[in-house]
Scaffold this motif. Structure first.
Motif, PDB file in Angstrom:
ATOM      1  N   GLU A  56      49.064  29.055  53.191  1.00 20.76           N
ATOM      2  CA  GLU A  56      50.290  28.320  53.307  1.00 20.76           C
ATOM      3  C   GLU A  56      50.905  28.495  52.210  1.00 20.76           C
ATOM      4  OE1 GLU A  56      47.269  24.869  52.564  1.00 20.76           O
ATOM      5  OE2 GLU A  56      47.437  26.788  53.707  1.00 20.76           O
ATOM      6  N   HIS A  57      50.570  28.982  50.983  1.00 19.68           N
ATOM      7  CA  HIS A  57      51.281  29.034  49.812  1.00 19.68           C
ATOM      8  C   HIS A  57      51.771  30.753  49.573  1.00 19.68           C
ATOM      9  CE1 HIS A  57      48.569  25.760  48.404  1.00 19.68           C
ATOM     10  NE2 HIS A  57      49.625  25.393  49.015  1.00 19.68           N
ATOM     11  N   GLY A  58      51.835  31.283  50.599  1.00 19.07           N
ATOM     12  CA  GLY A  58      52.122  32.622  50.618  1.00 19.07           C
ATOM     13  C   GLY A  58      51.409  33.805  50.173  1.00 19.07           C
ATOM     14  N   PRO A  59      51.674  35.042  50.524  1.00 20.07           N
ATOM     15  CA  PRO A  59      50.743  36.157  50.233  1.00 20.07           C
ATOM     16  C   PRO A  59      51.011  36.333  48.377  1.00 20.07           C
ATOM     17  CG  PRO A  59      52.703  36.964  51.289  1.00 20.07           C
ATOM     18  CD  PRO A  59      52.844  35.387  51.331  1.00 20.07           C
ATOM     19  N   CYS A  60      50.141  36.931  48.155  1.00 18.79           N
ATOM     20  CA  CYS A  60      50.059  37.171  46.642  1.00 18.79           C
ATOM     21  C   CYS A  60      50.838  38.593  46.228  1.00 18.79           C
ATOM     22  CB  CYS A  60      48.723  37.599  46.050  1.00 18.79           C
ATOM     23  SG  CYS A  60      48.444  38.032  44.409  1.00 18.79           S
ATOM     24  N   PRO A  61      52.101  38.615  45.443  1.00 13.69           N
ATOM     25  CA  PRO A  61      52.538  39.825  45.079  1.00 13.69           C
ATOM     26  C   PRO A  61      51.677  40.938  44.700  1.00 13.69           C
ATOM     27  CG  PRO A  61      53.355  37.759  43.796  1.00 13.69           C
ATOM     28  CD  PRO A  61      52.308  37.346  44.415  1.00 13.69           C
ATOM     29  N   ASN A  62      52.390  41.890  44.612  1.00 10.81           N
ATOM     30  CA  ASN A  62      51.388  43.373  44.417  1.00 10.81           C
ATOM     31  C   ASN A  62      51.512  43.551  43.065  1.00 10.81           C
ATOM     32  OD1 ASN A  62      50.496  43.660  46.854  1.00 10.81           O
ATOM     33  ND2 ASN A  62      52.435  44.685  47.487  1.00 10.81           N
ATOM     34  N   ASP A  63      52.921  43.412  42.377  1.00  8.59           N
ATOM     35  CA  ASP A  63      53.129  43.515  41.077  1.00  8.59           C
ATOM     36  C   ASP A  63      52.205  42.891  40.066  1.00  8.59           C
ATOM     37  OD1 ASP A  63      54.945  41.381  39.543  1.00  8.59           O
ATOM     38  OD2 ASP A  63      54.969  41.468  41.570  1.00  8.59           O
ATOM     39  N   PRO A  64      51.645  43.339  38.949  1.00  5.70           N
ATOM     40  CA  PRO A  64      50.710  42.824  37.886  1.00  5.70           C
ATOM     41  C   PRO A  64      51.430  41.425  37.297  1.00  5.70           C
ATOM     42  CG  PRO A  64      50.886  45.059  37.089  1.00  5.70           C
ATOM     43  CD  PRO A  64      52.033  44.686  38.423  1.00  5.70           C
ATOM     44  N   LEU A  65      52.247  41.251  37.186  1.00  4.00           N
ATOM     45  CA  LEU A  65      52.970  39.825  36.668  1.00  4.00           C
ATOM     46  C   LEU A  65      53.116  39.029  37.725  1.00  4.00           C
ATOM     47  CD1 LEU A  65      53.961  38.243  34.185  1.00  4.00           C
ATOM     48  CD2 LEU A  65      56.359  39.122  34.943  1.00  4.00           C
ATOM     49  N   GLY A  66      53.538  39.288  38.801  1.00  3.45           N
ATOM     50  CA  GLY A  66      53.490  38.358  40.131  1.00  3.45           C
ATOM     51  C   GLY A  66      52.061  38.105  40.555  1.00  3.45           C
ATOM     52  N   THR A  67      51.153  38.810  40.538  1.00  3.22           N
ATOM     53  CA  THR A  67      49.819  38.568  40.698  1.00  3.22           C
ATOM     54  C   THR A  67      49.097  37.799  39.593  1.00  3.22           C
ATOM     55  OG1 THR A  67      49.424  40.717  41.730  1.00  3.22           O
ATOM     56  CG2 THR A  67      47.392  39.504  41.087  1.00  3.22           C
ATOM     57  N   PHE A  68      49.312  37.686  38.502  1.00  2.62           N
ATOM     58  CA  PHE A  68      49.085  36.904  37.504  1.00  2.62           C
ATOM     59  C   PHE A  68      49.574  35.666  37.573  1.00  2.62           C
ATOM     60  CE2 PHE A  68      49.292  35.187  33.123  1.00  2.62           C
ATOM     61  CZ  PHE A  68      47.857  35.113  32.917  1.00  2.62           C
ATOM     62  N   LEU A  69      50.691  35.450  37.949  1.00  2.11           N
ATOM     63  CA  LEU A  69      51.252  34.181  37.935  1.00  2.11           C
ATOM     64  C   LEU A  69      51.406  33.225  39.203  1.00  2.11           C
ATOM     65  CD1 LEU A  69      54.701  34.926  36.146  1.00  2.11           C
ATOM     66  CD2 LEU A  69      52.923  33.691  35.078  1.00  2.11           C
ATOM     67  N   HIS A  70      50.660  34.127  40.134  1.00  4.32           N
ATOM     68  CA  HIS A  70      50.836  33.522  41.462  1.00  4.32           C
ATOM     69  C   HIS A  70      49.996  32.117  41.597  1.00  4.32           C
ATOM     70  CE1 HIS A  70      51.150  33.848  45.818  1.00  4.32           C
ATOM     71  NE2 HIS A  70      49.859  33.636  46.121  1.00  4.32           N
ATOM     72  N   GLY A  71      48.825  32.064  41.110  1.00  2.85           N
ATOM     73  CA  GLY A  71      48.259  30.781  41.140  1.00  2.85           C
ATOM     74  C   GLY A  71      48.922  29.571  40.346  1.00  2.85           C
ATOM     75  N   LEU A  72      49.414  30.011  39.270  1.00  2.00           N
ATOM     76  CA  LEU A  72      50.206  28.860  38.532  1.00  2.00           C
ATOM     77  C   LEU A  72      51.448  28.443  39.432  1.00  2.00           C
ATOM     78  CD1 LEU A  72      50.803  27.441  35.732  1.00  2.00           C
ATOM     79  CD2 LEU A  72      52.193  29.503  35.200  1.00  2.00           C
ATOM     80  N   LEU A  73      52.163  29.498  39.932  1.00  2.00           N
ATOM     81  CA  LEU A  73      53.442  29.178  40.519  1.00  2.00           C
ATOM     82  C   LEU A  73      53.154  28.609  41.906  1.00  2.00           C
ATOM     83  CD1 LEU A  73      55.953  32.074  39.564  1.00  2.00           C
ATOM     84  CD2 LEU A  73      55.155  29.883  38.525  1.00  2.00           C
ATOM     85  N   THR A  74      51.963  28.496  42.524  1.00  4.06           N
ATOM     86  CA  THR A  74      51.927  28.196  43.998  1.00  4.06           C
ATOM     87  C   THR A  74      50.735  27.046  44.124  1.00  4.06           C
ATOM     88  OG1 THR A  74      50.263  29.879  44.590  1.00  4.06           O
ATOM     89  CG2 THR A  74      52.511  30.316  44.797  1.00  4.06           C
ATOM     90  N   MET A  75      49.745  26.836  43.377  1.00  6.45           N
ATOM     91  CA  MET A  75      48.743  25.935  43.509  1.00  6.45           C
ATOM     92  C   MET A  75      49.337  24.451  43.479  1.00  6.45           C
ATOM     93  SD  MET A  75      45.823  27.466  43.728  1.00  6.45           S
ATOM     94  CE  MET A  75      44.515  26.470  43.358  1.00  6.45           C
ATOM     95  N   PRO A  76      48.962  23.789  44.175  1.00  2.32           N
ATOM     96  CA  PRO A  76      49.487  22.215  44.529  1.00  2.32           C
ATOM     97  C   PRO A  76      48.990  21.537  43.238  1.00  2.32           C
ATOM     98  CG  PRO A  76      47.866  22.432  46.087  1.00  2.32           C
ATOM     99  CD  PRO A  76      48.103  23.716  45.555  1.00  2.32           C
ATOM    100  N   ASP A  77      47.600  21.504  42.717  1.00  2.00           N
ATOM    101  CA  ASP A  77      47.174  20.803  41.581  1.00  2.00           C
ATOM    102  C   ASP A  77      46.507  21.681  40.495  1.00  2.00           C
ATOM    103  OD1 ASP A  77      47.304  18.435  43.075  1.00  2.00           O
ATOM    104  OD2 ASP A  77      45.602  19.170  44.340  1.00  2.00           O
ATOM    105  N   LEU A  78      47.628  21.699  39.348  1.00  2.00           N
ATOM    106  CA  LEU A  78      47.355  22.656  38.342  1.00  2.00           C
ATOM    107  C   LEU A  78      46.317  21.870  37.232  1.00  2.00           C
ATOM    108  CD1 LEU A  78      50.777  23.974  37.874  1.00  2.00           C
ATOM    109  CD2 LEU A  78      49.101  24.864  39.168  1.00  2.00           C
ATOM    110  N   PHE A  79      45.776  22.758  36.610  1.00  2.00           N
ATOM    111  CA  PHE A  79      44.658  22.628  35.507  1.00  2.00           C
ATOM    112  C   PHE A  79      44.986  23.132  34.182  1.00  2.00           C
ATOM    113  CE2 PHE A  79      40.468  23.409  33.616  1.00  2.00           C
ATOM    114  CZ  PHE A  79      40.131  21.870  33.190  1.00  2.00           C
ATOM    115  N   ALA A  80      44.990  22.419  32.933  1.00  2.00           N
ATOM    116  CA  ALA A  80      45.398  22.887  31.794  1.00  2.00           C
ATOM    117  C   ALA A  80      43.971  22.589  30.788  1.00  2.00           C
ATOM    118  CB  ALA A  80      46.511  22.653  31.237  1.00  2.00           C
TER     119      ALA A  80
END
Length: 206
Positions: A56-80
């Motif tokens: 439901e958070h959408g397909p992962c982009p194909n470009d390297p930067l979009g792929t790398f940021l996908h979890g950060l930008l779409t996960m509901p609960d983030l961890f640091a």
């Protein structure tokens, strides 16, 4: 008291400038970081959330930067990975060390120590603990090593001042990160800044 982010290896990371740091060491987050250090922190928080989100958070982009940021930008609960580290600067003795599974997104557990249940743990190995005892707060580096663990007792007011200062350090870092993202990730700057705010539990309350 300092907010610290656990740093893992950044070998072959070439999507933005990053600094050199020892793997599994800590980077102190504040408003005095260099641009490369800010890049390291942003990269590391993205790595912490580099998981495949649900459909439901959408397909992962194909470009390297979009792929790398996908979890950060779409996960509901983030961890640091990290937390608030407490060190006696005079003796260089650590009394709270963020352990495994502890994250900066739970820094408000310190407010629970002051205003709520009166205690909190901050991960494991070591199992650092803060416990309110009346008008003082006892900090224990490893609650499982009670006979040998460093312990310090500070007043509630002292801890409250330290937490306020560490929270401001986080906000100062977020301000730097916003400027950094505008320069290095212009097409993702607003989304990355909002995600960092959530990962650090600094997002405005709805």
């Amino acid at each position: 008291m300092q907010p610290v982010l656990e740093i893992s290896a950044a070998d072959d990371f070439a999507l933005s400038p990053v600094g050199e740091h020892e793997s599994y060491g800590y980077l102190v987050l504040n408003g005095e970081l260099t641009p490369a250090e800010v890049g390291t922190a942003v990269m590391q928080i993205a790595v912490c959330n580099d998981l495949e989100p649900q459909e439901e958070h959408g397909p992962c982009p194909n470009d390297p930067l979009g792929t790398f940021l996908h979890g950060l930008l779409t996960m509901p609960d983030l961890f640091a990975a990290g937390g608030f580290r407490v060190t006696d600067n005079a003796t260089d003795t650590v009394f709270v060390e963020p352990g495994c599974c502890n994250g900066l997104e739970t820094w408000r557990d310190w407010l629970e120590v002051l205003n709520g249940t009166g205690f909190s743990y901050f991960g494991h190995d070591p199992s650092s603990m803060a416990e309110r005892l009346g008008d003082i707060v006892r900090l224990t580096l490893d609650a499982h090593e009670t006979d040998s663990s460093p312990v310090i007792e500070l007043s509630v007011d002292q801890i409250r001042t330290l937490v306020t200062g560490a929270q401001q350090d986080l906000q100062d870092f977020l301000n730097l990160a916003e400027t950094w993202a505008q320069q290095h990730l212009p097409t993702h700057a607003a989304a990355v800044t909002a995600a960092l705010a959530r990962a650090l539990d600094l997002a405005p309350t709805p």
